[in-house]
Enzyme design. Structure first.
Site, PDB file in Angstrom:
ATOM      1  N   HIS A 142      -8.631  37.778  29.883  1.00  0.00           N
ATOM      2  CA  HIS A 142      -8.078  38.885  30.664  1.00  0.00           C
ATOM      3  C   HIS A 142      -9.106  39.382  31.678  1.00  0.00           C
ATOM      4  O   HIS A 142      -8.802  39.519  32.878  1.00  0.00           O
ATOM      5  CB  HIS A 142      -7.663  40.018  29.714  1.00  0.00           C
ATOM      6  CG  HIS A 142      -7.139  41.239  30.408  1.00  0.00           C
ATOM      7  ND1 HIS A 142      -5.796  41.496  30.547  1.00  0.00           N
ATOM      8  CD2 HIS A 142      -7.779  42.286  30.994  1.00  0.00           C
ATOM      9  CE1 HIS A 142      -5.627  42.636  31.182  1.00  0.00           C
ATOM     10  NE2 HIS A 142      -6.828  43.134  31.473  1.00  0.00           N
ATOM     11  N   GLU A 143     -10.313  39.642  31.218  1.00  0.00           N
ATOM     12  CA  GLU A 143     -11.346  40.149  32.115  1.00  0.00           C
ATOM     13  C   GLU A 143     -11.763  39.093  33.135  1.00  0.00           C
ATOM     14  O   GLU A 143     -12.125  39.422  34.266  1.00  0.00           O
ATOM     15  CB  GLU A 143     -12.560  40.634  31.317  1.00  0.00           C
ATOM     16  CG  GLU A 143     -12.272  41.796  30.373  1.00  0.00           C
ATOM     17  CD  GLU A 143     -11.605  42.992  31.032  1.00  0.00           C
ATOM     18  OE1 GLU A 143     -11.869  43.238  32.242  1.00  0.00           O
ATOM     19  OE2 GLU A 143     -10.815  43.688  30.362  1.00  0.00           O
ATOM     20  N   HIS A 202      -9.615  39.516  36.156  1.00  0.00           N
ATOM     21  CA  HIS A 202     -10.103  40.583  37.038  1.00  0.00           C
ATOM     22  C   HIS A 202     -11.277  40.096  37.878  1.00  0.00           C
ATOM     23  O   HIS A 202     -11.326  40.305  39.098  1.00  0.00           O
ATOM     24  CB  HIS A 202     -10.555  41.782  36.200  1.00  0.00           C
ATOM     25  CG  HIS A 202      -9.450  42.638  35.682  1.00  0.00           C
ATOM     26  ND1 HIS A 202      -8.503  43.211  36.496  1.00  0.00           N
ATOM     27  CD2 HIS A 202      -9.147  43.050  34.414  1.00  0.00           C
ATOM     28  CE1 HIS A 202      -7.664  43.935  35.771  1.00  0.00           C
ATOM     29  NE2 HIS A 202      -8.032  43.840  34.501  1.00  0.00           N
ATOM     30  N   GLU A 207      -4.284  44.025  37.893  1.00  0.00           N
ATOM     31  CA  GLU A 207      -3.760  43.696  36.567  1.00  0.00           C
ATOM     32  C   GLU A 207      -2.886  42.455  36.597  1.00  0.00           C
ATOM     33  O   GLU A 207      -2.811  41.714  35.615  1.00  0.00           O
ATOM     34  CB  GLU A 207      -2.979  44.875  35.992  1.00  0.00           C
ATOM     35  CG  GLU A 207      -3.844  46.031  35.531  1.00  0.00           C
ATOM     36  CD  GLU A 207      -4.847  45.637  34.468  1.00  0.00           C
ATOM     37  OE1 GLU A 207      -4.534  44.779  33.615  1.00  0.00           O
ATOM     38  OE2 GLU A 207      -5.967  46.187  34.477  1.00  0.00           O
TER      39      GLU A 207
END
Length: 505
Positions: free
Chosen positions: A269-270, A273, A299
């Site tokens: 997930h990170e 980003h 997001e």
């Protein structure tokens, strides 16, 4: 000659504006590094000094924006003919300037100092399951944010004003409509899944896995995804986050020895980003054209990599040998079992960042509703834990036994980030629409993921999202990338098909 002189003056004014904004951006970047350090490296005793440092930088950034030449340069440029890129920069800076110009520097400084102190209080309160320790800080932040919103627009819904800090070009009403669509579809879908008799593997990773081993796996998976270690790093924090820009973008994760999937999905997930930040135009660094569009778009990148890539079976088929190299007792593990475990729908998960792809949005909606009640004054801070638990019981059929896994689980309120949370669900919705558009153009991506090839998807995202910075407004960017208006249709179709197949509905 007059025309040339006018053009030269216009170019000079634009260059001056960019120089002013780049200086402000540099101060904000320095603040970001100090904030990263506070959450990753700084000894706990450093909070008083760090609060003053961050408060000073926040005040300086505000003063540079409102007390310098930015306002007059904007006035001069808005009376001239600009290119599309120049007009976008002026539009974005004008919005920042107008909002900041209405807020006293003293209030900006007070909010920054309070959030720095609140972060330390939140970490301690969460560790000790003691909401009362955090409550005074939360109450102060709610009051300060109400005051902040009133300065910006005293006639508007204060929550809508705060939401616009994160979504400047997306109306709150549009966000509310999308969240309502999600609620209407996901609540009955989750209920169907819980009543399903399908034999879905839920314990592919039973046992415990040392943090050091999980960290080694996270680093290997980041390398598989082509994370640029020359411009990034991986660290541990109490709440996973990403910090940085196109030259230096760092990710953090956290580890639970009994839940290796949680750490892995958080890391991916990170990565999403960071991959967005690292893909922003380097030659526009420090201006809106070199900055991410907003949080829903940000997001969308993290949720796309986490869910559409990281939770896919072809991805698990590719990384399974790497997983087996690191995790003892997984010799007989199959990609299908790992895929099912990574996509199981939990019956009793209280933690948003550890939740499944469906119940995740109930966590968002609950906090969204509580935030609105706090900012409107309909809910007192002291009543937050009970309200939180009641909504979890109503929407998810579970009730947290501690505030640590309840209202203290997320860091965002310690930052004063009211209005932030809807962007998580908006990002998931946008991710599905973007991924569908990418597949329409690139063909089925399963074989590429199975072979560990992610360049085509990366290039598509670079060309359709990353390279544009803030050139387009949110809805315009979605149309540019997909050819359609921003819609929840693709996400709802995606989860209905995926989980309908998985749970034999």
């Amino acid at each position: 000659m007059a025309t040339n002189a006018s053009t030269d003056a216009q170019i000079d004014a634009y260059d001056q504006l960019c120089a002013e904004i780049q200086q402000i951006s540099a101060v904000q970047s320095a603040s970001g590094v100090l904030s990263w350090d506070q959450q990753v490296m700084m000894p706990s005793g450093g909070t008083p000094a760090r609060s003053k440092q961050l408060s000073t930088l926040s005040s300086l950034s505000h003063e540079l924006l409102v007390d310098g030449d930015v306002g007059s340069l904007l006035d001069e440029l808005e009376a001239t003919e600009l290119s599309d890129e120049q007009a976008a920069v002026v539009r974005e800076v004008r919005r920042q300037y107008d909002r900041a110009n209405r807020v006293p520097t003293e209030l900006v400084s007070k909010i920054s100092e309070t959030t720095s102190e609140a972060l330390n209080a939140w970490e301690s309160a969460k560790a000790n399951d003691d909401f009362e320790q955090f409550a005074p800080h939360l109450e102060t932040l709610v009051e300060l944010k109400r005051e902040y919103a009133a300065y910006i627009d005293p006639d508007a819904d204060p929550y809508a004003v705060l939401f616009a800090d994160y979504e400047p070009w997306l109306p709150l009403s549009q966000a509310e409509s999308i969240l309502e669509e999600l609620r209407e579809t996901l609540v009955p879908l989750i209920e169907e899944i819980r009543n399903s008799d399908a034999d879905v593997t839920t314990n592919a990773f039973s046992g415990t896995y040392p943090e050091s081993v999980q960290e080694d796996l996270s680093r290997d998976v980041l390398s598989i995804l082509n994370y640029d270690w020359d411009r990034g790093r991986l660290d541990v924090s109490s709440h996973p986050f990403t910090s940085g820009n196109q030259f230096d973008c760092r990710v953090t994760t956290r580890f639970d020895e009994a839940d290796p999937l949680g750490a892995l999905t958080a890391t991916i997930h990170e990565f999403g980003h960071a991959w967005y930040n690292l893909g922003l135009p380097q030659d526009h660094f420090g201006t809106p054209l070199g900055e991410s569009r907003n949080l829903s778009v940000h997001e969308s990148q993290s949720r796309l990599w986490e869910n559409h890539v990281g939770r896919s079976q072809p991805f698990w088929e590719h990384i399974l040998p790497t997983v087996k190299e690191h995790f003892d007792g997984t010799d007989d593990l199959t990609a299908a079992a790992a895929y099912e475990s990574a996509n199981q729908v939990y019956e009793d998960n209280f933690i948003r960042v550890e939740s499944d792809e469906l119940t995740y949005h109930m966590h968002i909606i609950i906090r969204f509703e509580i935030e609105q009640e706090l900012i409107s004054g309909d809910l007192d801070v002291d009543d937050v834990p009970e309200r939180w638990n009641d909504l979890y019981e109503e929407y998810l059929g579970i009730r947290p036994e501690t505030d640590t896994v309840g209202c203290l689980q997320d860091i965002h309120w310690s930052h004063g980030s009211f209005g932030y949370f809807p962007t998580y669900s908006l990002g998931s919705v946008m991710a599905a629409q973007l991924f569908a558009a990418a597949e329409d153009e690139l063909g089925n991506l399963d074989e590429q993921f199975r072979a560990g090839e992610f360049d085509a998807l990366t290039l598509w995202l670079r060309e359709n999202i990353h390279q544009h910075g803030q050139l387009y407004k949110t809805n315009e960017l979605v149309v540019e990338a997909t050819g359609e208006d921003f819609t929840a249709e693709y996400f709802l179709d995606y989860v209905t098909e995926k989980y309908g197949t998985l749970y034999e509905l």
